[in-house]
Design an enzyme around this catalytic site. Structure first.
Site, PDB file in Angstrom:
ATOM      1  CE1 TYR A   1      69.041  13.541  85.927  1.00 38.19           C
ATOM      2  CE2 TYR A   1      68.339  16.031  85.694  1.00 38.19           C
ATOM      3  CZ  TYR A   1      69.485  15.033  86.218  1.00 38.19           C
ATOM      4  OH  TYR A   1      70.178  15.535  86.994  1.00 38.19           O
TER       5      TYR A   1
HETATM    6  N1  LIG Z   1      76.282  17.525  87.402  1.00 33.42           N
HETATM    7  C1  LIG Z   1      74.689  18.090  87.692  1.00 33.42           C
HETATM    8  O1  LIG Z   1      74.997  19.298  87.379  1.00 33.42           O
HETATM    9  C2  LIG Z   1      73.941  16.949  88.801  1.00 33.42           C
HETATM   10  C3  LIG Z   1      73.227  18.398  89.230  1.00 33.42           C
HETATM   11  C4  LIG Z   1      72.047  17.668  89.489  1.00 33.42           C
HETATM   12  C5  LIG Z   1      71.730  16.315  90.210  1.00 33.42           C
HETATM   13  N2  LIG Z   1      73.034  15.796  89.635  1.00 33.42           N
HETATM   14  C6  LIG Z   1      72.525  13.967  89.664  1.00 33.42           C
HETATM   15  O2  LIG Z   1      73.872  13.606  90.586  1.00 33.42           O
HETATM   16  C7  LIG Z   1      73.843  12.137  90.280  1.00 33.42           C
HETATM   17  C8  LIG Z   1      75.846  11.808  89.912  1.00 33.42           C
HETATM   18  O3  LIG Z   1      76.093  13.187  88.298  1.00 33.42           O
HETATM   19  P1  LIG Z   1      77.032  13.215  87.899  1.00 33.42           P
HETATM   20  O4  LIG Z   1      77.231  14.919  87.704  1.00 33.42           O
HETATM   21  O5  LIG Z   1      78.491  13.111  88.671  1.00 33.42           O
HETATM   22  O6  LIG Z   1      76.875  12.490  86.644  1.00 33.42           O
HETATM   23  P2  LIG Z   1      78.437  11.462  85.721  1.00 33.42           P
HETATM   24  O7  LIG Z   1      79.861  12.102  86.239  1.00 33.42           O
HETATM   25  O8  LIG Z   1      77.790  11.578  84.452  1.00 33.42           O
HETATM   26  O9  LIG Z   1      78.140  10.524  86.792  1.00 33.42           O
HETATM   27  C9  LIG Z   1      77.081   9.313  86.558  1.00 33.42           C
HETATM   28  C10 LIG Z   1      77.282   8.417  86.862  1.00 33.42           C
HETATM   29  O10 LIG Z   1      76.333   7.094  87.216  1.00 33.42           O
HETATM   30  C11 LIG Z   1      76.714   6.310  86.179  1.00 33.42           C
HETATM   31  N3  LIG Z   1      75.419   5.052  85.689  1.00 33.42           N
HETATM   32  C12 LIG Z   1      74.539   5.675  84.611  1.00 33.42           C
HETATM   33  N4  LIG Z   1      73.799   4.397  84.571  1.00 33.42           N
HETATM   34  C13 LIG Z   1      74.317   3.218  85.202  1.00 33.42           C
HETATM   35  C14 LIG Z   1      73.997   2.183  85.555  1.00 33.42           C
HETATM   36  N5  LIG Z   1      72.525   2.097  85.354  1.00 33.42           N
HETATM   37  N6  LIG Z   1      74.401   1.340  86.812  1.00 33.42           N
HETATM   38  C15 LIG Z   1      74.962   1.998  87.713  1.00 33.42           C
HETATM   39  N7  LIG Z   1      75.948   3.233  87.089  1.00 33.42           N
HETATM   40  C16 LIG Z   1      74.960   3.695  85.988  1.00 33.42           C
HETATM   41  C17 LIG Z   1      78.031   6.662  85.056  1.00 33.42           C
HETATM   42  O11 LIG Z   1      78.476   5.296  84.904  1.00 33.42           O
HETATM   43  P3  LIG Z   1      79.241   5.485  83.333  1.00 33.42           P
HETATM   44  O12 LIG Z   1      80.365   6.152  83.646  1.00 33.42           O
HETATM   45  O13 LIG Z   1      79.180   3.972  83.251  1.00 33.42           O
HETATM   46  O14 LIG Z   1      78.262   6.075  82.397  1.00 33.42           O
HETATM   47  C18 LIG Z   1      78.424   7.680  86.067  1.00 33.42           C
HETATM   48  O15 LIG Z   1      79.391   6.712  87.034  1.00 33.42           O
HETATM   49  C19 LIG Z   1      73.074  11.575  89.498  1.00 33.42           C
HETATM   50  O16 LIG Z   1      71.962  11.444  89.718  1.00 33.42           O
HETATM   51  C20 LIG Z   1      72.094  13.570  88.552  1.00 33.42           C
HETATM   52  O17 LIG Z   1      71.207  13.381  88.089  1.00 33.42           O
HETATM   53  C21 LIG Z   1      73.645  16.348  88.537  1.00 33.42           C
END
Ligand SMILES: NC(=O)c1ccc[n+]([C@@H]2O[C@H](COP(=O)([O-])OP(=O)(O)OC[C@H]3O[C@@H](n4cnc5c(N)ncnc54)[C@H](OP(=O)(O)O)[C@@H]3O)[C@@H](O)[C@H]2O)c1
Length: 294
Positions: free
Chosen positions: A218
């Site tokens: 990551y």
């Molecule tokens: N949460 C945090 O604290 C945090 C911190 C820093 C950065 N981020 C970044 O924020 C972004 C969103 O994350 P989140 O926290 O909202 O996580 P999340 O709730 O797990 O959402 C991730 C999303 O990405 C989708 N996804 C994964 N692989 C994919 C693919 N091959 N094609 C299309 N969609 C795909 C998932 O779909 P499915 O439902 O089908 O799995 C889900 O809709 C990410 O880039 C993450 O790295 C999050």
């Protein structure tokens, strides 16, 4: 053709069936942007659109998109080209953590250390993480650059992470290469990703200067996203391209240990998606504030 207001902005949000992507879609739509909410799973994506429509969010349509599937990207591109002939905003939000949970019972809400201690990462998860977070983001940018050129105010927002900061790469030579944006090219960035995966497979992460535990793939994938954002900003001076850490957000990716809501996490990406002309490009933000790449 879908009905759109004259001069309405068109946005694509990836990974928008839940979490931060869903919140970004809602805010952009409430702001007058027509959002193409995408998800890799048709059922989950349609359910997300219905959820927004049920609370009165109108300007949102669904299209399937798996960012690691070239055919899926091509299908979305055709959809946007036929219906809108342009794209104004690309929010590359989809991502995975590249880990699995070993001991859910030890997780403490708001405590990232408890999360780091409870995870496990294998080569397969690491490969998936690089493929989705870096190569998927890159494939989306490449596919949509021609349609972004048709916009008067093209914006790309790459949702990255604080783990994408250079200080999370222990090896001096790798870190310096990622830092040296004037000389870094996409081909070299790909070579670095391939070396990481080889070292990961052969158990040589630490000796070869890579982060060797706690979200190692990551950290590498988000460092690559940050470097790629800077390369794009340099290569496309008419675009505004930035990357952003949404904060520590309570979503499935953090096994709900985060401190912010998805709505709070969406603030930075939405702000960058709606930046006025003449705003900075090639920058990194921590939520809504500029931050260093270091
Ligand atoms: N949460 C945090 O604290 C945090 C911190 C820093 C950065 N981020 C970044 O924020 C972004 C969103 O994350 P989140 O926290 O909202 O996580 P999340 O709730 O797990 O959402 C991730 C999303 O990405 C989708 N996804 C994964 N692989 C994919 C693919 N091959 N094609 C299309 N969609 C795909 C998932 O779909 P499915 O439902 O089908 O799995 C889900 O809709 C990410 O880039 C993450 O790295 C999050």
């Amino acid at each position: 053709m879908l009905k759109m207001e004259n001069r309405q902005r068109i946005a694509i949000v990836t990974g928008a069936n839940k979490g931060i992507g869903l919140a970004i879609s809602r805010k952009l739509s409430e702001n007058g942007t027509l959002v193409v909410l995408t998800a890799r799973d048709e059922v989950r994506g349609q359910a997300a659109v219905k959820k927004l429509q049920d609370v009165g969010v109108k300007d949102v349509v669904f299209h399937q998109l798996d960012i690691s599937d070239p055919a899926s990207i091509t299908s979305l591109k055709e959809f946007v080209k036929i219906n809108f002939g342009k794209l104004d905003i690309l929010v590359n939000n989809a991502g995975v953590g590249g880990v699995e949970l070993r001991s859910p019972t030890t997780l403490i809400e708001g405590d990232s250390e408890s999360l780091f201690a409870a995870i496990n990462e294998t080569y397969e998860m690491s490969k998936d993480c690089i493929d989705i977070n870096y190569y998927g983001t890159k494939a989306m940018c490449e596919a949509f650059i021609p349609l972004l050129h048709q916009s008067k105010s093209p914006r790309i927002v790459n949702v990255s992470a604080t783990f994408g900061k250079l200080r999370f790469i222990p090896g001096d030579s790798i870190r310096k290469e990622l830092q040296n944006i004037d000389n870094l090219v996409e081909e070299r960035l790909e070579e670095l990703m391939e070396s990481f995966l080889v070292d990961c497979k052969e158990g040589r992460l630490k000796e070869n200067g890579w982060p060797d535990r706690t979200f190692s793939a990551y950290k590498v994938s988000k460092n690559a996203v940050n470097a790629y954002t800077r390369i794009l900003a340099k290569n496309y001076p008419k675009f505004i391209v930035n990357c952003v850490c949404p904060g520590f957000v309570k979503t499935d990716l953090t096994y709900n240990t985060g401190t912010l809501t998805a709505e709070e996490g969406a603030k930075g990406p939405v702000m960058l998606a709606l930046l006025p002309d003449g705003s900075p490009s090639g920058q990194f933000y921590n939520q809504t504030e500029p931050t260093s790449f270091e």
